[in-house]
Design an enzyme around this catalytic site. Sequence first.
Site, PDB file in Angstrom:
ATOM      1  CG  HIS A   1      -0.625   0.134   2.505  1.00  0.00           C
ATOM      2  ND1 HIS A   1      -0.303  -0.621   3.595  1.00  0.00           N
ATOM      3  CD2 HIS A   1      -0.142   1.616   2.921  1.00  0.00           C
ATOM      4  CE1 HIS A   1       0.385   0.020   4.623  1.00  0.00           C
ATOM      5  NE2 HIS A   1       0.279   1.360   4.311  1.00  0.00           N
ATOM      6  CG  ASP A  25      -0.110  -3.756   2.678  1.00  0.00           C
ATOM      7  OD1 ASP A  25       0.387  -3.325   1.419  1.00  0.00           O
ATOM      8  OD2 ASP A  25      -0.559  -3.481   3.688  1.00  0.00           O
ATOM      9  N   GLY A  45       2.834   5.973   9.083  1.00  0.00           N
ATOM     10  CA  GLY A  45       4.361   6.364   8.837  1.00  0.00           C
ATOM     11  C   GLY A  45       5.293   4.960   9.073  1.00  0.00           C
ATOM     12  CB  SER A  95       2.576   1.658   6.232  1.00  0.00           C
ATOM     13  OG  SER A  95       1.581   1.570   6.770  1.00  0.00           O
ATOM     14  N   GLY A  96       4.925  -0.936   6.406  1.00  0.00           N
ATOM     15  CA  GLY A  96       5.934  -1.408   5.351  1.00  0.00           C
ATOM     16  C   GLY A  96       7.132  -1.804   6.141  1.00  0.00           C
TER      17      GLY A  96
HETATM   18  N1  ARG Z   1      -1.017   2.218   7.172  1.00  0.00           N
HETATM   19  C1  ARG Z   1      -0.213   2.817   7.939  1.00  0.00           C
HETATM   20  C2  ARG Z   1       0.815   3.532   7.419  1.00  0.00           C
HETATM   21  O1  ARG Z   1       0.872   3.895   5.952  1.00  0.00           O
HETATM   22  C3  ARG Z   1       0.189   1.984   9.118  1.00  0.00           C
HETATM   23  C4  ARG Z   1      -0.916   1.618  10.070  1.00  0.00           C
HETATM   24  C5  ARG Z   1      -0.579   0.928  10.823  1.00  0.00           C
HETATM   25  N2  ARG Z   1      -1.836   1.245  11.883  1.00  0.00           N
HETATM   26  C6  ARG Z   1      -1.916   0.289  13.259  1.00  0.00           C
HETATM   27  N3  ARG Z   1      -2.570   0.932  14.008  1.00  0.00           N
HETATM   28  N4  ARG Z   1      -1.092  -0.488  13.694  1.00  0.00           N
HETATM   29  O2  ARG Z   1       1.924   3.975   7.805  1.00  0.00           O
END
Ligand code: ARG
Length: 752
Positions: free
Chosen positions: A555, A603, A697, A699-700
């Site tokens: 994503h 993902d 932030g 993510s990944g």
């Molecule tokens: N999708 C988020 C990103 O782009 C990370 C989300 C993780 N959220 C959580 N509640 N663990 O950085």
Amino acid sequence: MVSAEDKLAKRILARKKHDKLKKKDKLLWNFQNKIILFTLILFILGVVTWTLLWLFIVQAENKDALYFVGLFRVANIEFLPEYRQKESKEFLSMAQTVQHVMNLVYTTSSFSKFYKQSTVSEVSNNNNGGLLIHFWIVFVVPQAKGQVLCEDCVAAVLKDSIQTSIINRTSVGSLQGLAVDMDSIVLSAGLRSDYWSTTGTGTNCMYDLYADHLHKHFPLDMRATSEGTICYFKLIASVGHLIHLSIVSLQIEADNCITDSLTIYDSLMPIKDKILYRACEPPDSLVSLVSTNNLMLVIFKAAQVKEHKEFHGYFEVITQEKCGKAIMTKEKTGYEGRITSPYYPSYYPPKCLCAWNFQTPQKSLGIALKFHNYTISEKNIKGCERGWWKINERMYCGYYVDHQTVFHITSSAVSVELQCSSKVSEKPLLVEYGSYNISQLVPEWNCNSSLAIQDNLLACNGVRDCENGKDEQNCTHSIPCTNHMFKCRNNICIRKQYARCDGTVDCVDGSDESSCSGSNTEEGEWPWQVSLHFGGAAYCGASVISKEWLVSAAHCFQGSKLADPRAWRAHLGMQMQGRAKFVSAVRRVIVHEYYNSQNYDYDIALLQLSTPWPDTMSHLIQPICLPPSSHKARSGDKCWITGWGQKQEADDEGSAVLQKAEVEIIDQTLCHSTYGIITARMFCAGLSSGKRDGCKGDSGGPLSCQSNGDGKWFLTGIVSWGYGCGRPNFPGVYTRVSNFAPWIHKYVPSVL
Ligand code: ARG
């Protein structure tokens, strides 16, 4: 000179010589032949052994049959009553036509080598016209390749084969000559036992029940036999009607639906996406449900019976109910009536649209809504899982809670819309309404009117709308805070901007600071952690898996700008943002081909660096091990998440120092019951108190687990998504990396 004797003697001699040569030749010839023959035999033997060996290996390779069950609507064929008889020539010829089409579709698809057959299991009428075809598709796949056949992928083949015309703007297109309604296609993985029961002779407990008398009760009773029972009740109402099922009593063992369950489907076959309701234990109160079409399937499963297990219920045929109306409220303030979800007090079906238009007799009167065991809060970008509300053009998501909540709308004309959008049936909803005096409510609280309270005055909603907190003072129950508020431990909500992890105590009890989840890391502590910068700013995390490959989340690369490798820089060996030991451009971004941006399934992405990191950096940069396919993340295991993401949901920027937090892997069933949309490629981790979580932030980035045995670190998860950040009972969701070992290996053969 040469004499005649001499000549003779010479001739004899020559003859002898010739004979000798001839003999020698013959010998040689024999020898050559033997060699050729020998090689030929060797060759044939080789071929035979090789073929046998090959056959043996292929045979020995374990194969799995995978079953998919689904349905679609054929718009242009009229239903014949004969279709109900599976032996009738009408049913058989219709089934054959559809099977032929499905064969064509799948034998020309990329799954052709796994495709075995399709079977039409039901041809029925339905409220949308035409025929509803229920079918099974069987694939035979070598065990190692099972994962190439995901539900969405098998469904996509079917959908992609339909030719729709943009001019007509209808969802009906041509599937090899059949007029198939694109929007009607549903397909999910099914059970082998269900396949045999519904297509063959796998069960003797199968009932086809047709009903046409409105409101007559048709009983459904089943008692489990001693060897265990699986019973199928297919309920079909006459066209134009719906099915209303009431569960009167259910006695089963409460074991999470492993052996015992009662499942109600909004179709005639056990299609997962069509589950309306599922009971894994006896329900507390009487449950009744309504279908969205004229069909329903009830499956009662009970394993070996020690104590008695049974199910009693009945179904009736009902007409579709119109939902919503125009309501003129009275002059006198106070609650005066109620609005309810469709088919109240039954559970309401997954598809509905209700619109109520309220009008008060005076401009000075607004509308108050009192939701019973339910609350609404402003919709965020994620959308609503349990249906959404539109109140005077503002969107809200609804949630079930254990108390009532009141919502005031400062307007004399109020339009309220409820759109049921969840996958399953939802509990019945009751909302009381009445008018209230707009001018009286505000001064009474002695709260300066602010913009937030002008649109909606929220009493006892956990939000301190008044500076002095008067609006929340006399509330008796604890209430969740709305999206832009942070809840202190003493149940007071404060604005998120004050609740940041900034070293200042803003909640009286200090809970805004104590709930900061992560802690600073040391340099070199997480040598596989990467910060991915997009257009110069930190955007996502990633993990080093080899000299030139990184793993991240799909994503992060969604959309044409983000998918362009040229916009990215990978910062390696970094603890403090801006102080990377090594920065590389990105040569290639490989997003998983099945990544689904709707639910974040698959993902995962691979990134190839333009420059491999140098060995001289190996004290600060190191790859993390990839878990093998066989690796199982066990619930309760403690692992670590790391990243430069926001320290709290309320923050609007990431952390400068790399943060770490220890999280616990959460049971998949629990994870599923929290979010509903958890696939096999996801798992949850966190703490039930919330707190330890990834955020925007992160993510990944990695969820790293250390093996007990040799202390090696494994990349068990990838930070993917979650509801908010660190909210109690809403853990983070991570990509299950062990599922992707073969996929990663395909691109990076050097690892694993
Ligand atoms: N999708 C988020 C990103 O782009 C990370 C989300 C993780 N959220 C959580 N509640 N663990 O950085």
